[in-house]
Design a protein around this motif. Structure first.
Motif, short mmCIF file in Angstrom:
data_model
loop_
_atom_site.label_atom_id
_atom_site.label_comp_id
_atom_site.label_asym_id
_atom_site.label_seq_id
_atom_site.Cartn_x
_atom_site.Cartn_y
_atom_site.Cartn_z
N THR A 42 28.31 48.27 58.75
CA THR A 42 28.03 48.62 60.14
C THR A 42 26.73 49.41 60.25
OG1 THR A 42 30.39 48.67 60.68
CG2 THR A 42 28.90 49.88 62.15
N GLU A 43 26.55 50.35 59.31
CA GLU A 43 25.34 51.17 59.35
C GLU A 43 24.08 50.35 59.12
OE1 GLU A 43 23.39 54.69 56.59
OE2 GLU A 43 25.58 54.66 56.87
N LEU A 44 24.17 49.35 58.23
CA LEU A 44 23.00 48.52 57.92
C LEU A 44 22.86 47.31 58.84
CD1 LEU A 44 23.20 48.51 54.00
CD2 LEU A 44 21.79 49.97 55.45
N GLY A 45 23.91 47.03 59.61
CA GLY A 45 23.86 45.88 60.50
C GLY A 45 23.97 44.55 59.76
N VAL A 46 24.78 44.53 58.71
CA VAL A 46 24.94 43.30 57.92
C VAL A 46 26.42 42.94 57.84
CG1 VAL A 46 22.88 43.81 56.56
CG2 VAL A 46 25.12 44.54 55.71
N ASN A 47 26.70 41.75 57.34
CA ASN A 47 28.06 41.30 57.14
C ASN A 47 28.72 42.09 56.01
OD1 ASN A 47 30.31 39.55 56.06
ND2 ASN A 47 29.66 38.29 57.80
N PRO A 48 30.00 42.48 56.15
CA PRO A 48 30.67 43.20 55.06
C PRO A 48 30.65 42.44 53.74
CG PRO A 48 31.97 43.37 57.08
CD PRO A 48 30.84 42.40 57.37
N ASN A 49 30.62 41.11 53.81
CA ASN A 49 30.56 40.33 52.57
C ASN A 49 29.26 40.59 51.81
OD1 ASN A 49 33.05 39.17 53.02
ND2 ASN A 49 32.21 37.37 54.06
N THR A 50 28.19 40.90 52.55
CA THR A 50 26.91 41.20 51.91
C THR A 50 27.01 42.49 51.10
OG1 THR A 50 25.71 40.12 53.70
CG2 THR A 50 24.46 41.63 52.31
N VAL A 51 27.65 43.49 51.69
CA VAL A 51 27.84 44.76 50.98
C VAL A 51 28.79 44.56 49.80
CG1 VAL A 51 28.65 47.14 51.15
CG2 VAL A 51 27.37 46.11 53.04
N ALA A 52 29.83 43.76 50.00
CA ALA A 52 30.77 43.49 48.92
C ALA A 52 30.05 42.84 47.74
CB ALA A 52 31.91 42.59 49.40
N SER A 53 29.15 41.92 48.02
CA SER A 53 28.37 41.28 46.97
C SER A 53 27.47 42.28 46.26
CB SER A 53 27.53 40.14 47.57
OG SER A 53 26.72 39.54 46.58
N ALA A 54 26.87 43.21 47.02
CA ALA A 54 26.01 44.22 46.41
C ALA A 54 26.82 45.14 45.50
CB ALA A 54 25.33 45.04 47.50
N TYR A 55 27.99 45.56 45.96
CA TYR A 55 28.84 46.42 45.15
C TYR A 55 29.30 45.69 43.88
CZ TYR A 55 29.20 50.24 48.57
OH TYR A 55 28.94 51.29 49.42
N ARG A 56 29.58 44.41 44.02
CA ARG A 56 30.02 43.63 42.86
C ARG A 56 28.89 43.58 41.82
NH1 ARG A 56 32.16 39.99 45.51
NH2 ARG A 56 30.37 38.58 45.70
N THR A 57 27.67 43.37 42.28
CA THR A 57 26.52 43.37 41.37
C THR A 57 26.37 44.71 40.66
OG1 THR A 57 25.33 41.73 42.70
CG2 THR A 57 24.00 43.13 41.24
N LEU A 58 26.55 45.79 41.40
CA LEU A 58 26.43 47.12 40.83
C LEU A 58 27.53 47.38 39.81
CD1 LEU A 58 25.53 49.02 44.12
CD2 LEU A 58 24.03 48.78 42.12
N ARG A 59 28.74 46.89 40.07
CA ARG A 59 29.82 47.03 39.09
C ARG A 59 29.49 46.26 37.82
NH1 ARG A 59 33.20 46.28 43.55
NH2 ARG A 59 33.60 44.12 42.94
N ASP A 60 28.99 45.03 37.99
CA ASP A 60 28.67 44.21 36.82
C ASP A 60 27.58 44.84 35.97
OD1 ASP A 60 30.53 42.39 37.65
OD2 ASP A 60 29.09 40.96 38.48
N ARG A 61 26.69 45.58 36.60
CA ARG A 61 25.60 46.24 35.87
C ARG A 61 26.02 47.60 35.33
NH1 ARG A 61 20.65 44.99 40.13
NH2 ARG A 61 20.47 42.76 39.69
N GLY A 62 27.24 48.01 35.62
CA GLY A 62 27.72 49.29 35.12
C GLY A 62 27.19 50.49 35.87
N VAL A 63 26.70 50.27 37.10
CA VAL A 63 26.15 51.37 37.89
C VAL A 63 27.25 52.12 38.63
CG1 VAL A 63 24.54 51.98 39.75
CG2 VAL A 63 23.97 50.15 38.14
N ILE A 64 28.24 51.38 39.14
CA ILE A 64 29.33 52.01 39.88
C ILE A 64 30.65 51.52 39.32
CG2 ILE A 64 27.92 52.11 41.98
CD1 ILE A 64 29.68 49.85 43.14
N GLU A 65 31.71 52.22 39.70
CA GLU A 65 33.07 51.79 39.35
C GLU A 65 33.92 51.87 40.61
OE1 GLU A 65 34.28 54.41 36.29
OE2 GLU A 65 34.39 56.19 37.57
N THR A 66 34.90 51.00 40.70
CA THR A 66 35.76 50.94 41.89
C THR A 66 37.18 51.23 41.48
OG1 THR A 66 34.33 49.30 42.93
CG2 THR A 66 36.55 49.49 43.78
#
Length: 443
Positions: free
Chosen positions: A42-66
């Protein structure tokens, strides 16, 4: 939630890059909670799936954990300083019992083995395109595994056991996956797991190996891999008993998709039988290194496992170093074939010193552990104070912080450089430094 930092971007790759830049620059700190996906969308004005994809990339790179409903957080950074640097330098006049090296008097001379390997190389030079595993090395390695009841499987050769474990983990896991590890356990392994972007989950143990209830808890909570030291566990000397192996196999049978890695650390330096867990899970590997029995500079380990695991390890190895020196493989094969090391004599030498120290400490009211191998683990109430007092008394030991996650404090003493005449003075020094400790599990 994010303080002054604002995540930016319209596409998934841009959003992921924004978070990764902030983590690298220290603007987002380890453990910091990221916005819920819908809120950030909502803050970025994008589809939630776009953010979900970004978070998934960050998890795969070991940057974040969920963590499910708890949200996504910046992952704790791997320790910038290896545990091996948590050590006590022995000044002149102080005996060093902290290095963890084998007794050099028990290591075989290498000149005949290396000369034999050189003669073989003169007849059949090691060249590109040749098989990565020397045939005689493979034959002898497989015979040894068969004799110990290890399930049949293909072989691979790596540059030591830590190299093998790293390759096995990388073959199956992705950043963010949880790995159950012994606590206290091998310091280098406790460094390696987070360095790969994986999450170590501590598993307590006793003299007979990992506690089944602890393993069950870790696997039930989602750990995808379990690493077990079969014998001469570092730092406690634990060895998996026959009864404990049955219990652990029963636990693993309920989680057949677990990646099981066994480090037979005590091969050729202990006289206790191997009770392997291999074969219960779909994916498994057992690793044996030449380091402790034949010399740390022989960077050779053999591993066997299920076909998929070994094939992945070999495939990735081909893209990197290609193979481990066949000259070294031939040298180790020569040592095996000529009986250069008598495992029973080596085990007896370490065992006499280790057992004598444990018994001397018990006589002074000090709890100590050392069922097998070359190390004795002593729980202490004040680790830093005990290390300092022992140093003052003329003995350098390894601080338990090198080996612990959530286990209670302790110190590790390696008996390799001790003579029997040293046992009583060492026990006196430890008793004075540690004081009587209440009986307890060291897990």
């Amino acid at each position: 939630m994010l303080g002054e930092y604002r995540i930016v971007g319209r596409g998934a790759s841009e959003i992921a890059a924004s978070v990764e830049r902030a983590v690298g620059a220290g603007e987002l700190e380890p453990g910091q909670l990221l916005p819920p996906m819908r809120e950030l969308a909502t803050e970025l004005g994008v589809n939630p799936n776009t953010v979900a994809s970004a978070y998934r990339t960050l998890r795969d790179r070991g940057v974040i954990e969920t963590a499910g409903r708890k949200g996504s957080r910046v992952r704790p950074k791997p320790a910038s300083t290896a545990r091996g640097s948590i050590r006590v330098e022995a000044p002149p006049g102080v005996r060093d019992l902290g290095e963890g090296n084998p007794d050099t008097a028990l290591l075989p001379p290498l000149h005949d083995a290396l000369a034999a390997a050189a003669r073989h190389n003169a007849q059949a030079p090691g060249l590109y395109g040749r098989a990565p595993i020397d045939a005689e090395f493979a034959r002898l390695a497989r015979a040894g595994l068969d004799a110990d009841g290890v399930p049949d499987g293909p072989l691979a050769v790596t540059s030591g056991s830590l190299d093998a474990i790293e390759r096995i983990l990388a073959a199956h896991l992705r950043p963010g996956d949880a790995v159950a590890v012994e606590d206290p356990g091998w310091g280098s392994l406790l460094d390696l797991v987070p360095a790969l972007g994986l999450r170590p989950v501590p598993v307590a143990l006793d003299d007979d190996g990992p506690l089944p209830g602890e393993v069950e808890r870790a696997l039930a909570d989602g750990a995808r891999a379990l690493i077990v030291t079969d014998r001469a566990q570092n730092p406690t000397g634990a060895a998996v008993s026959e009864a404990r192996a049955r219990e652990l196999r029963a636990v693993l049978a309920r989680y057949p998709r677990t990646l099981l890695i066994e480090d037979d650390h005590g091969h050729a330096i202990v006289d206790l039988p191997l009770h392997a867990l291999a074969g219960v899970t779909d994916t498994w590997a057992l690793v044996r290194s030449a380091a402790k029995a034949y010399g740390p500079d022989l960077r050779i380990a053999v591993l066997t496992g299920d076909t998929v695991t070994v094939d992945r390890v070999l495939g990735r190895q081909r893209l990197g170093p290609g193979w481990v020196s066949r000259l070294l493989q031939r040298a180790v094969a020569h040592l095996w074939a000529t009986g250069a090391v008598d495992p029973n004599a080596v085990a007896r030498s370490y065992g006499e010193r280790r057992d004598a120290l444990v018994q001397a400490l018990a006589a002074r009211g000090i709890e100590a552990h050392g069922r097998s191998g070359m190390n004795v683990w002593v729980p202490v109430p004040d680790e830093t104070g005990a290390v300092a007092r022992l140093l003052h008394a003329g003995w350098a030991v390894a601080p338990g912080a090198r080996f612990r996650m959530s286990a209670p404090p302790g110190v590790r003493l390696t008996v390799s450089d001790l003579e029997m005449d040293d046992i009583e003075p060492v026990a006196d020094a430890v008793a004075s430094a540690a004081g009587p400790a209440p009986a307890r599990s060291y897990g």
